[in-house]
Scaffold this active site. Structure first.
Site: not given
Ligand code: PEP
Length: 222
Positions: A9-11, A94, A144, A183, A204
Site C-alpha cells: 500500500n504505497w498510500k 482503510h 489492522e 508496521s 505500508g
C-alpha cells in the site's frame, strides 16, 4: 498450499511517475525468484494505468473506489473503471480514510458490494471496532489495528495478540484469507506468518523502500 499474499500500500507516494517506475522495477527484480508469494502493488490512482501497461505481469490494486459504477460523482473512481483498466484488487475501509475523510462503515459496505459486483478482489481492512465480516467470494480481510499503523519503529502488534484476534475472526470467517497490517517489516514478517495464522500482510511504509520490501517478500516465503 495457498500462496502468501503481500500487499504493498504505497498510500500517497511517491511524488512522480518516474519514481514509481523505479520503485516497482527494483522490487520486481529483487523478487523475481520468489515464487511462493503473490505481491499486489497498490499505487496512487494516477500511476495505475501507466504501471499496468509497463508491467503487465505484475498484479495491481487500487487504494479505494466509489460505490457506483458511473455517473455524476465528481472526483470519484468506479470499480468498473478499475477492473477495465486491469486492476485485480481494491483496498477498502482503510482507517486513514475514516480518520481524514470521514468515511463511514455504511460507505465501506456499499463500496465492498460494488467492487465485488465489478469483479475486483476486495482487501477489506478491519480494525478493533469493526465487526468481522462474513465470507464472500473475492473477499480478503486484513486485521489492522489502528494503533499499529505507521508506528515508526515502535513495531507491529504482538504475535500472540494477532494470533488471538485471528482465531476469534476465524469463528466467523471460514474461508476468506485473513492478513495482518500494521508496521510489518522484513524483520517481523516471518514470525507473523509462522505464529499467527495469517495468510499474508498489508504493508505500508516498508513497501516504499525497494530493498526492505523485497527482503520482506523473501522472508515471507522462508
Ligand atoms: C497501512 O497503512 O495499511 C499500513 C499497514 O501501514 P504501515 O505498514 O506503515 O504501518
Amino acid at each position: 498450499m495457498e500462496k502468501t499474499i503481500i500487499i504493498a500500500n504505497w498510500k500517497m507516494n511517491p511524488c512522480t511517475f518516474l519514481d514509481a517506475q523505479a520503485l516497482i522495477s527494483e522490487i520486481l527484480f529483487g523478487t523475481k525468484d520468489t515464487k511462493t508469494v503473490n505481491v499486489v502493488f497498490c499505487p496512487p490512482f494516477v500511476y495505475l494505468q501507466g504501471l499496468i501497461k509497463k508491467y503487465p505481469k505484475a498484479v495491481f490494486g487500487a487504494q479505494d473506489c466509489f460505490w457506483e459504477q458511473q455517473g455524476a460523482f465528481t472526483g470519484e473512481v468506479s470499480p468498473q473503471m478499475l477492473k477495465a483498466m486491469g486492476c485485480a484488487y481494491v483496498i477498502l475501509g482503510h482507517s486513514e480514510r475514516a480518520k481524514y475523510l470521514g468515511e463511514t462503515e455504511d460507505m465501506v459496505q456499499k463500496k465492498v458490494a460494488a467492487a465485488l459486483v465489478a469483479g475486483l478482489e476486495v482487501i477489506l481492512c478491519v480494525g478493533e471496532k469493526e465487526e468481522t465480516p462474513k465470507d464472500m467470494p473475492g473477499l480478503l480481510v486484513v486485521y489492522e489495528p489502528e494503533w499499529a499503523i505507521s508506528t515508526e519503529g515502535k513495531g507491529a502488534a504482538d504475535t500472540k495478540l494477532v494470533a488471538s484476534r485471528v482465531a476469534a475472526m476465524r469463528r466467523t470467517l471460514k474461508t476468506s484469507p485473513i492478513l495482518y497490517g500494521g508496521s510489518v517489516t522484513s524483520s517481523n514478517i516471518a514470525s507473523l506468518i509462522k505464529e499467527t495464522g495469517v495468510q499474508g500482510a498489508l504493508v505500508g511504509s516498508a513497501s516504499l523502500d525497494a530493498c526492505e520490501f523485497f527482503n520482506l517478500v523473501k522472508n515471507a516465503a522462508a
